[in-house]
Design a protein around this motif. Structure first.
Motif, mmCIF file in Angstrom:
data_model
loop_
_atom_site.group_PDB
_atom_site.id
_atom_site.type_symbol
_atom_site.label_atom_id
_atom_site.label_comp_id
_atom_site.label_asym_id
_atom_site.label_seq_id
_atom_site.Cartn_x
_atom_site.Cartn_y
_atom_site.Cartn_z
ATOM 1 N N LEU A 1 37.495 49.242 36.532
ATOM 2 C CA LEU A 1 38.690 48.897 35.775
ATOM 3 C C LEU A 1 39.958 48.983 36.612
ATOM 4 C CD1 LEU A 1 40.150 48.190 33.159
ATOM 5 C CD2 LEU A 1 40.232 50.631 32.662
ATOM 6 N N PHE A 2 40.145 50.080 37.359
ATOM 7 C CA PHE A 2 41.396 50.246 38.081
ATOM 8 C C PHE A 2 41.511 49.278 39.259
ATOM 9 C CE2 PHE A 2 40.842 54.578 36.186
ATOM 10 C CZ PHE A 2 41.763 54.362 35.179
ATOM 11 N N SER A 3 40.365 48.816 39.772
ATOM 12 C CA SER A 3 40.408 47.751 40.767
ATOM 13 C C SER A 3 40.818 46.438 40.109
ATOM 14 C CB SER A 3 39.043 47.596 41.450
ATOM 15 O OG SER A 3 38.718 48.743 42.201
ATOM 16 N N LYS A 4 40.354 46.223 38.869
ATOM 17 C CA LYS A 4 40.786 45.036 38.124
ATOM 18 C C LYS A 4 42.293 45.056 37.897
ATOM 19 C CE LYS A 4 36.587 44.030 35.425
ATOM 20 N NZ LYS A 4 36.056 43.906 34.046
ATOM 21 N N SER B 1 40.476 35.997 34.714
ATOM 22 C CA SER B 1 39.649 34.799 34.524
ATOM 23 C C SER B 1 40.319 33.553 35.097
ATOM 24 C CB SER B 1 39.364 34.591 33.032
ATOM 25 O OG SER B 1 40.545 34.238 32.327
ATOM 26 N N ARG B 2 41.609 33.654 35.389
ATOM 27 C CA ARG B 2 42.342 32.526 35.969
ATOM 28 C C ARG B 2 42.128 32.420 37.478
ATOM 29 N NH1 ARG B 2 48.106 34.271 34.664
ATOM 30 N NH2 ARG B 2 48.624 32.368 35.805
ATOM 31 N N ILE B 3 41.595 33.469 38.099
ATOM 32 C CA ILE B 3 41.427 33.459 39.555
ATOM 33 C C ILE B 3 40.171 32.659 39.912
ATOM 34 C CG2 ILE B 3 41.195 34.854 41.635
ATOM 35 C CD1 ILE B 3 42.439 37.166 40.156
ATOM 36 N N PRO B 4 40.297 31.614 40.704
ATOM 37 C CA PRO B 4 39.130 30.784 41.034
ATOM 38 C C PRO B 4 38.283 31.404 42.149
ATOM 39 C CG PRO B 4 41.084 29.897 42.097
ATOM 40 C CD PRO B 4 41.554 31.056 41.247
ATOM 41 N N ILE B 5 37.039 30.952 42.216
ATOM 42 C CA ILE B 5 36.186 31.277 43.353
ATOM 43 C C ILE B 5 36.617 30.401 44.522
ATOM 44 C CG2 ILE B 5 33.827 31.326 44.238
ATOM 45 C CD1 ILE B 5 34.370 33.347 42.020
ATOM 46 N N SER B 6 36.709 30.984 45.708
ATOM 47 C CA SER B 6 37.148 30.241 46.881
ATOM 48 C C SER B 6 36.216 29.067 47.172
ATOM 49 C CB SER B 6 37.206 31.167 48.096
ATOM 50 O OG SER B 6 37.476 30.431 49.271
ATOM 51 N N ILE C 1 42.974 45.935 28.146
ATOM 52 C CA ILE C 1 41.834 45.494 28.954
ATOM 53 C C ILE C 1 41.583 43.998 28.772
ATOM 54 C CG2 ILE C 1 39.336 45.707 29.250
ATOM 55 C CD1 ILE C 1 39.598 48.646 28.632
ATOM 56 N N LEU C 2 41.673 43.530 27.526
ATOM 57 C CA LEU C 2 41.467 42.100 27.261
ATOM 58 C C LEU C 2 42.514 41.257 27.981
ATOM 59 C CD1 LEU C 2 40.570 42.198 23.453
ATOM 60 C CD2 LEU C 2 39.021 41.729 25.372
ATOM 61 N N ASP C 3 43.755 41.755 28.021
ATOM 62 C CA ASP C 3 44.813 41.038 28.729
ATOM 63 C C ASP C 3 44.518 40.976 30.224
ATOM 64 O OD1 ASP C 3 46.147 40.618 26.378
ATOM 65 O OD2 ASP C 3 47.580 42.253 26.640
ATOM 66 N N ILE C 4 44.029 42.097 30.797
ATOM 67 C CA ILE C 4 43.682 42.127 32.225
ATOM 68 C C ILE C 4 42.545 41.145 32.512
ATOM 69 C CG2 ILE C 4 42.670 43.538 34.064
ATOM 70 C CD1 ILE C 4 45.550 44.230 33.587
ATOM 71 N N ASP C 5 41.503 41.184 31.679
ATOM 72 C CA ASP C 5 40.357 40.287 31.890
ATOM 73 C C ASP C 5 40.769 38.822 31.757
ATOM 74 O OD1 ASP C 5 38.615 42.345 32.398
ATOM 75 O OD2 ASP C 5 37.863 42.479 30.347
ATOM 76 N N ALA C 6 41.644 38.543 30.790
ATOM 77 C CA ALA C 6 42.101 37.163 30.608
ATOM 78 C C ALA C 6 42.867 36.687 31.833
ATOM 79 C CB ALA C 6 42.974 37.062 29.360
ATOM 80 N N SER D 1 29.577 36.079 44.485
ATOM 81 C CA SER D 1 30.866 35.532 44.043
ATOM 82 C C SER D 1 30.948 35.454 42.526
ATOM 83 C CB SER D 1 31.078 34.127 44.635
ATOM 84 O OG SER D 1 31.262 34.182 46.031
ATOM 85 N N ALA D 2 29.855 35.049 41.892
ATOM 86 C CA ALA D 2 29.881 34.829 40.444
ATOM 87 C C ALA D 2 30.101 36.119 39.665
ATOM 88 C CB ALA D 2 28.585 34.162 39.999
ATOM 89 N N SER D 3 29.598 37.237 40.173
ATOM 90 C CA SER D 3 29.691 38.514 39.449
ATOM 91 C C SER D 3 30.799 39.418 39.965
ATOM 92 C CB SER D 3 28.357 39.259 39.541
ATOM 93 O OG SER D 3 28.033 39.516 40.911
ATOM 94 N N LEU D 4 31.522 38.947 40.987
ATOM 95 C CA LEU D 4 32.488 39.802 41.670
ATOM 96 C C LEU D 4 33.523 40.398 40.717
ATOM 97 C CD1 LEU D 4 33.938 41.016 44.091
ATOM 98 C CD2 LEU D 4 34.990 38.792 44.503
ATOM 99 N N ILE D 5 34.259 39.575 40.006
ATOM 100 C CA ILE D 5 35.360 40.075 39.179
ATOM 101 C C ILE D 5 34.839 40.916 38.020
ATOM 102 C CG2 ILE D 5 37.160 39.365 37.561
ATOM 103 C CD1 ILE D 5 37.944 37.186 39.461
ATOM 104 N N SER D 6 33.772 40.471 37.361
ATOM 105 C CA SER D 6 33.252 41.223 36.211
ATOM 106 C C SER D 6 32.717 42.587 36.616
ATOM 107 C CB SER D 6 32.157 40.416 35.503
ATOM 108 O OG SER D 6 31.065 40.172 36.372
ATOM 109 N N ASN D 7 32.251 42.743 37.855
ATOM 110 C CA ASN D 7 31.689 44.007 38.317
ATOM 111 C C ASN D 7 32.713 44.959 38.919
ATOM 112 O OD1 ASN D 7 29.128 43.406 37.495
ATOM 113 N ND2 ASN D 7 28.363 42.806 39.503
#
Length: 545
Positions: free
Chosen positions: A513-516, A359-364, A351-356, A504-510
């Motif tokens: 898991l399987f969507s991540k 975190s590299r994906i920027p907001i448009s 999970i930590l690897d997925i989140d890391a 946008s700010a909460s998109l990835i964190s919310n």
């Protein structure tokens, strides 16, 4: 007779330590009908054991009456008789079951180690000698797949996705030093062939236990620990209680999502048991919480409660709330996820690897307006509505720098269906793919897959580019020229994933898991092909006021 050696194919299961001291007959399913036999004293085994043979029952085949009507006379000798037996041996405090015929169906599997078969197989197989693999792929819905190779091969040949696949069974040849043949392991059952005499059974049990109780599989199969399905009843019960506690608290960590992919364009709205007339356009967990009594709710009542899906054609489909719950629970170095009615244990490092990676994906850098919501008064009830994807795309493209491509499909021979190039596009080659957040994880995987497939075909398929240009020319000649027939480069092309109903700010964190997991995989694939990738959200704006 005592030392007679025979070649056998054996199926073995290991009894859980907490059941090893019980009477051997208690390891069989309650109510089983069987004959019980003691081991012959002539073998002089330093072990105890019993053989249980199921009382055979003759059954007539279901097709007998039809076959007799065809020929006009009675058919004889058509009874089906299945034979089942279990040999239970206790040696050095360990109990192993060896099954014959349909003997595994005699056993109470809750008494047996659930991963004995698959782990022992991985510890004893030559990783380059695989013949078949069974996997469960986790996505918006779980998909079971079995692959078989025409000759021995490594795991790579089977196309396993280590970020989403759970290995359920594997077959192959033994690695050096393992004196067994034709190894297969799946869940609790470990199958193999060997030459053996009765006197060697205790040493075989020690050998099997040693094969199971080590970590050598991590040298070649470490990825299998990323995700595993929880099967132990006690563990599931404990996890259910944790989830129930949070439901009672009406905690926001509990989400209700669709347990399968649906066609959102055909959906009118959703409601719940005890509030079926209160139809909303989106799945809101709080609406379910409002219907429950926190002091009396149980896991069984959650299983009985329903999510109703109302379609535009008037039809209604229902799902058990238990299968719609999404819940992540961290315990030590493990994360547990409830998804589509099944519990999964997921390694935290994974999970930590997925989140890391995410975190590299920027907001448009693109600016997107909010998605509209409002309340309509229908039949003396206030009904909350949300702007459709089609209307949102059309509104955004009006008088702006976005070109509307929604539902403008491009034909290709490399796909079973026509492909949408994107929903919105800019003249500087930004391809925007749009989906609602309203259904939880359902639909988001489709969004990410849509972006990847479109980008991949545009990059690799000349015919697809020709067809895409035909679709773009009536919209704008300049837009058409952003996709040349020859010499198309991914450099400077940006794939944008826009989710409606999320900041946008909460998109990835919310994201569930399987969507991540899916977004992480798509991101890696697109970046490796030279594309830029970004995400964006469009928050809800109530226009009722």
């Amino acid at each position: 007779m005592a030392g007679l050696e025979v070649y056998l194919s054996l199926n073995s299961l290991l009894v859980k330590p907490e059941y090893a001291q019980r009477d051997l007959s208690s390891l069989l399913k309650p109510g089983s009908m069987f004959n019980e036999y003691d081991l012959s004293e002539e073998h002089e085994l330093d072990a105890e054991g019993k053989l249980f043979v199921k009382t055979p029952v003759a059954n007539e085949p279901k097709w007998r009456s039809f076959a007799e009507s065809v020929v006009g006379e009675e058919l004889t000798g058509l009874q089906n008789i299945s034979n089942s037996a279990v040999l239970l041996i206790k040696s050095n405090g360990k109990v192993v079951a060896f099954t014959f015929g349909y003997g595994r169906f005699l056993l109470d599997l809750t008494c047996f180690v659930p991963d004995f078969g698959i782990k022992t197989a991985l510890n004893t197989l030559d990783h380059s000698s695989l013949r078949s693999v069974d996997v469960l792929t986790l996505d918006d819905q779980a998909v079971q797949k079995k692959s078989q190779s025409s000759k021995e091969a490594g795991v790579d040949i089977f196309g396993i996705d280590v970020s989403r696949d759970i290995l359920r069974a594997v077959t192959g040849s033994a690695k050096d030093g393992v004196e067994l043949n034709r190894i297969t392991g799946g869940d609790a059952i470990y199958s193999f062939s060997l030459s053996i005499s009765v006197s060697e059974l205790p040493s075989l049990i020690d050998t099997l236990y040693g094969y199971y109780n080590n970590e050598s599989y991590k040298n070649e199969f470490s990825w299998v620990d990323n995700i595993r399905r929880v099967k132990n009843d006690g563990e599931i019960s404990s996890l259910n209680e944790s989830m129930l506690d949070n439901v009672k608290l009406k905690n926001s960590v509990i989400k209700i999502t669709m347990p399968e992919i649906i066609n959102w364009d055909l959906v009118h709205g959703f409601s719940y048991t005890r509030a079926k007339t209160q139809v909303n356009p989106t799945i809101e967990t709080e609406d379910y919480f409002d219907t429950i009594n926190a002091t009396s709710i149980t896991i069984e009542s959650i299983k009985s409660d329903k999510l109703f899906v109302f379609y535009l054609d008037g039809s209604v489909k229902e799902y058990s709330i238990y299968k719609c719950l999404y819940y992540e629970f961290v315990s030590g170095d493990k994360t547990y996820v409830m998804f589509s009615g099944v519990w999964y244990e997921i390694n935290n490092k994974f999970i930590l690897d997925i989140d890391a990676n995410l975190s590299r994906i920027p907001i448009s850098s693109l600016s997107f307006p909010d998605v509209h919501v409002w309340t309509d008064r229908i039949n003396e009830k206030d009904i909350l509505k949300i702007e459709s994807e089609g209307h949102y795309n059309s509104r955004v493209s009006t008088g702006s720098n976005f070109y509307l491509l929604d539902k403008n499909l491009v034909k290709t021979s490399k796909s079973t269906s026509s492909i949408e190039l994107c929903d919105l596009m800019t003249i500087d080659r930004k391809f925007v793919h749009v989906k609602h957040r309203k259904g939880g994880s359902s639909g988001l995987s489709h969004l990410f897959a849509q972006g990847y497939v479109s980008a991949e075909l545009t990059l690799s398929d000349r015919d697809f580019r020709k067809e895409a240009r035909k679709k773009l020319k009536p919209i704008s000649s300049s837009l058409r020229d952003t996709i040349p027939i020859d010499g198309y480069k991914s450099s400077g092309v940006e794939i944008v994933f826009l989710v409606l109903g999320e900041d946008s700010a909460s998109l990835i964190s919310n994201l569930p898991l399987f969507s991540k997991v899916n977004l992480s995989k798509v991101y890696d694939n697109l970046i490796h092909r030279g594309f830029d990738v970004s995400v964006a959200g469009a928050a809800k704006l109530d226009i009722s006021q």
